[in-house]
Design an enzyme around this catalytic site. Structure first.
Site, PDB file in Angstrom:
ATOM      1  CE  LYS A 176      51.704  44.084  99.677  1.00  0.00           C
ATOM      2  NZ  LYS A 176      53.116  44.058  99.261  1.00  0.00           N
TER       3      LYS A 176
ATOM      4  CG  HIS B 127      58.493  45.136  99.048  1.00  0.00           C
ATOM      5  ND1 HIS B 127      58.078  45.812  97.935  1.00  0.00           N
ATOM      6  CD2 HIS B 127      59.830  45.287  99.091  1.00  0.00           C
ATOM      7  CE1 HIS B 127      59.117  46.361  97.335  1.00  0.00           C
ATOM      8  NE2 HIS B 127      60.200  46.048  98.020  1.00  0.00           N
TER       9      HIS B 127
ATOM     10  CE1 TYR C  79      50.526  47.423  96.544  1.00  0.00           C
ATOM     11  CE2 TYR C  79      51.090  47.844  94.256  1.00  0.00           C
ATOM     12  CZ  TYR C  79      51.366  47.979  95.607  1.00  0.00           C
ATOM     13  OH  TYR C  79      52.472  48.688  96.007  1.00  0.00           O
TER      14      TYR C  79
END
Length: 187
Positions: free
Chosen positions: A64, A54, A124
């Site tokens: 992230k 993604h 995350y």
């Protein structure tokens, strides 16, 4: 920015251990000068749950910082930046509750992971708020990328939207190369 494997230091005694999982000043010294605005937490019941690959397109891109807080995952980042000499190349690391490692994945990379243990939980931090209209990604088994998912010969468990993602060559990546090629991480 580049993908980085981070090994936070644990301080242990007969009670257990303590770890600082994020410190803005220390991470900035490592080249991660990102302001995180949202934390996410997923739980996957079975071994072989695959989430990814993604991204979120600009202006809703997300850096992230991923860590596994229960169980273990094989975590991967794929260079999706148009014009990059490492376009389509990847790096991966095992993240587990036991090893405490983290993976920083900057904007411009497709991200995904597969669970290696039942009841695995992943947390995350992201630098942009979730924007469903900006979702994108590539199919997990794109032969041009050639990811060696540790699935022990079984098929992964995927979400319906992950089953229909395109290969990288058809994904119309929204990212441009920033001058820094993907570098190997010390997994």
């Amino acid at each position: 920015m580049s993908v980085k494997l981070i090994r936070p230091r644990r301080f242990g005694d007969d009670r257990g251990w303590f770890v600082e999982t994020y410190n803005a000043e220390r991470y900035a010294e490592m080249g991660i000068g990102v302001t995180f605005v949202q934390d996410n937490h997923s739980m996957s019941r079975d071994v072989g749950v695959l989430r990814g690959l993604h991204w979120q397109a600009p202006p809703f891109g997300q850096d992230k910082l991923i860590r596994c807080v229960r169980g273990s995952i094989w975590d991967v980042a794929v260079d999706a930046r148009r014009g990059s000499p490492t376009f389509g190349k990847w790096v991966a690391a095992e993240l587990s509750a036991e090893n405490g490692h983290q993976l920083f994945v900057p904007i411009g990379f497709a991200h995904g992971f597969v669970t290696l243990e039942p009841n695995t939980e992943v947390e995350y931090k992201v630098s942009g708020l979730y924007a469903p209209q900006a979702e994108g990604g590539v199919i997990w088994n794109d032969p041009a990328i050639g990811l060696p998912w540790p699935l022990a010969g079984r098929s992964p468990t995927l979400s319906p939207k992950d089953e229909i993602l395109p290969p990288l060559s058809e994904a119309n990546s929204p990212f441009d190369y920033d001058g820094q090629p993907l570098e190997p991480i010390d997994a």
